[in-house]
Motif scaffolding. Structure first.
Motif, PDB file in Angstrom:
ATOM      1  N   LYS A  67       0.808  -1.222   0.000  1.00 18.60           N
ATOM      2  CA  LYS A  67       0.000   0.000   0.000  1.00 18.60           C
ATOM      3  C   LYS A  67       0.838   1.267   0.000  1.00 18.60           C
ATOM      4  O   LYS A  67       0.294   2.361  -0.100  1.00 18.60           O
ATOM      5  CB  LYS A  67      -0.942   0.014   1.213  1.00 18.60           C
ATOM      6  CG  LYS A  67      -1.995  -1.069   1.152  1.00 18.60           C
ATOM      7  CD  LYS A  67      -2.945  -0.825   0.012  1.00 18.60           C
ATOM      8  CE  LYS A  67      -4.054  -1.848  -0.026  1.00 18.60           C
ATOM      9  NZ  LYS A  67      -4.872  -1.730  -1.218  1.00 18.60           N
ATOM     10  N   ASN A  68       2.138   1.154   0.133  1.00 25.43           N
ATOM     11  CA  ASN A  68       3.035   2.311   0.109  1.00 25.43           C
ATOM     12  C   ASN A  68       3.750   2.328  -1.233  1.00 25.43           C
ATOM     13  O   ASN A  68       4.462   1.374  -1.572  1.00 25.43           O
ATOM     14  CB  ASN A  68       4.043   2.215   1.261  1.00 25.43           C
ATOM     15  CG  ASN A  68       3.338   2.218   2.596  1.00 25.43           C
ATOM     16  OD1 ASN A  68       2.662   3.170   2.946  1.00 25.43           O
ATOM     17  ND2 ASN A  68       3.467   1.131   3.345  1.00 25.43           N
ATOM     18  N   GLU A  86       0.778   4.492   4.002  1.00 25.15           N
ATOM     19  CA  GLU A  86      -0.203   3.995   4.972  1.00 25.15           C
ATOM     20  C   GLU A  86       0.481   3.219   6.088  1.00 25.15           C
ATOM     21  O   GLU A  86       1.547   2.632   5.890  1.00 25.15           O
ATOM     22  CB  GLU A  86      -1.212   3.065   4.288  1.00 25.15           C
ATOM     23  CG  GLU A  86      -2.116   3.752   3.303  1.00 25.15           C
ATOM     24  CD  GLU A  86      -3.172   2.814   2.727  1.00 25.15           C
ATOM     25  OE1 GLU A  86      -3.389   1.711   3.274  1.00 25.15           O
ATOM     26  OE2 GLU A  86      -3.789   3.199   1.729  1.00 25.15           O
ATOM     27  N   GLY A  87      -0.169   3.181   7.230  1.00 25.93           N
ATOM     28  CA  GLY A  87       0.275   2.363   8.349  1.00 25.93           C
ATOM     29  C   GLY A  87       1.604   2.815   8.925  1.00 25.93           C
ATOM     30  O   GLY A  87       2.093   3.917   8.652  1.00 25.93           O
ATOM     31  N   GLU A  88       2.191   1.952   9.745  1.00 27.54           N
ATOM     32  CA  GLU A  88       3.455   2.275  10.405  1.00 27.54           C
ATOM     33  C   GLU A  88       4.573   2.518   9.405  1.00 27.54           C
ATOM     34  O   GLU A  88       5.353   3.456   9.549  1.00 27.54           O
ATOM     35  CB  GLU A  88       3.862   1.140  11.356  1.00 27.54           C
ATOM     36  CG  GLU A  88       3.119   1.132  12.668  1.00 27.54           C
ATOM     37  CD  GLU A  88       3.634   0.049  13.601  1.00 27.54           C
ATOM     38  OE1 GLU A  88       4.868  -0.178  13.634  1.00 27.54           O
ATOM     39  OE2 GLU A  88       2.811  -0.567  14.282  1.00 27.54           O
ATOM     40  N   THR A  89       4.648   1.661   8.398  1.00 25.12           N
ATOM     41  CA  THR A  89       5.699   1.829   7.385  1.00 25.12           C
ATOM     42  C   THR A  89       5.519   3.145   6.651  1.00 25.12           C
ATOM     43  O   THR A  89       6.484   3.884   6.442  1.00 25.12           O
ATOM     44  CB  THR A  89       5.692   0.656   6.388  1.00 25.12           C
ATOM     45  OG1 THR A  89       5.929  -0.561   7.103  1.00 25.12           O
ATOM     46  CG2 THR A  89       6.744   0.827   5.322  1.00 25.12           C
ATOM     47  N   HIS A  91       4.032   5.848   7.678  1.00 27.56           N
ATOM     48  CA  HIS A  91       4.353   6.983   8.549  1.00 27.56           C
ATOM     49  C   HIS A  91       5.863   7.116   8.732  1.00 27.56           C
ATOM     50  O   HIS A  91       6.390   8.234   8.752  1.00 27.56           O
ATOM     51  CB  HIS A  91       3.671   6.868   9.910  1.00 27.56           C
ATOM     52  CG  HIS A  91       3.899   8.075  10.757  1.00 27.56           C
ATOM     53  ND1 HIS A  91       3.264   9.288  10.514  1.00 27.56           N
ATOM     54  CD2 HIS A  91       4.728   8.294  11.803  1.00 27.56           C
ATOM     55  CE1 HIS A  91       3.694  10.182  11.395  1.00 27.56           C
ATOM     56  NE2 HIS A  91       4.586   9.599  12.188  1.00 27.56           N
ATOM     57  N   ASP A 142       8.573  -2.807   2.090  1.00 31.07           N
ATOM     58  CA  ASP A 142       7.146  -2.478   2.086  1.00 31.07           C
ATOM     59  C   ASP A 142       6.821  -1.184   1.334  1.00 31.07           C
ATOM     60  O   ASP A 142       5.827  -0.523   1.610  1.00 31.07           O
ATOM     61  CB  ASP A 142       6.578  -2.433   3.506  1.00 31.07           C
ATOM     62  CG  ASP A 142       5.069  -2.663   3.526  1.00 31.07           C
ATOM     63  OD1 ASP A 142       4.555  -3.349   2.630  1.00 31.07           O
ATOM     64  OD2 ASP A 142       4.397  -2.128   4.423  1.00 31.07           O
TER      65      ASP A 142
END
Length: 194
Positions: A67-68, A86-89, A91, A142
């Protein structure tokens, strides 16, 4: 029209003090660089998808995995006319981009603070200085660098191909594998429709 107070928008972010310094407003390309700063700041704050206003969606982005991602514009640069974090990665990548912006902001270089930021960041993430190797890796921790033909198959120097009937078949063929068409409004806005 809605007014955005950039100083307030940047509060409690890594860019807060830098925005207050006024360096951004001394830029030779203040509108473009403000857009770059807001793009990275918004992705840092909220994540999600950023698309330039002159991007036309041709296919859904919902199936992109991971998604990144962002699209390679050339063999030298990953661009940010389309970017998803998106998500932790996501951010963590946005945080790296904001920190790069703080460290490397250059108000005299048009591309340094947009595509330059994500390209420099991805060189660290992917462990290579070559955009074509980033694409070939398929996924860098990711994050995916989409191939040129997915997002920028018609380069900015060819923007007239979107508007001239004699290029219709060539343009449609070149866009056949694309997720988006970036119509390069900065350059095409004065192109007459024929």
């Amino acid at each position: 029209l809605n007014y955005l107070n950039i100083t307030r928008y940047a509060e409690q972010t890594p860019l807060a003090k830098w925005i207050k310094s006024g360096i951004l407003y001394k830029s030779k390309y203040v509108n473009s660089h403000t857009s770059d700063v807001l793009r990275y700041l918004s992705l840092w704050k909220y994540g999600g998808t950023y698309l330039d206003l002159d991007v036309v969606m041709l296919k859904s982005l919902d199936d992109q995995n991971p998604k990144n991602y962002a699209g390679a514009e050339s063999k030298n640069f990953v661009a940010v006319g389309i970017i998803n974090l998106e998500g932790e990665t996501g951010h963590a990548i946005a945080d790296m981009c904001v920190k790069d912006l703080l460290q490397n902001f250059d108000g005299s270089d048009w591309g340094n603070n947009g595509p330059g930021v994500i390209t420099r960041t991805l060189k660290k993430i992917c462990g290579t200085t070559k955009v074509m190797e980033m694409i070939a890796l398929d996924v860098c921790k990711d994050f995916r660098v989409l191939p040129i033909d997915k997002c920028y198959s018609i380069r900015w120097v060819e923007h007239a191909k979107f508007f001239k009937p004699e290029f219709l078949n060539e343009t449609l063929e070149r866009l056949s594998n694309s997720l988006i068409a970036h119509v390069w409004n900065k350059f095409s806005s004065t192109t007459p429709l024929t």
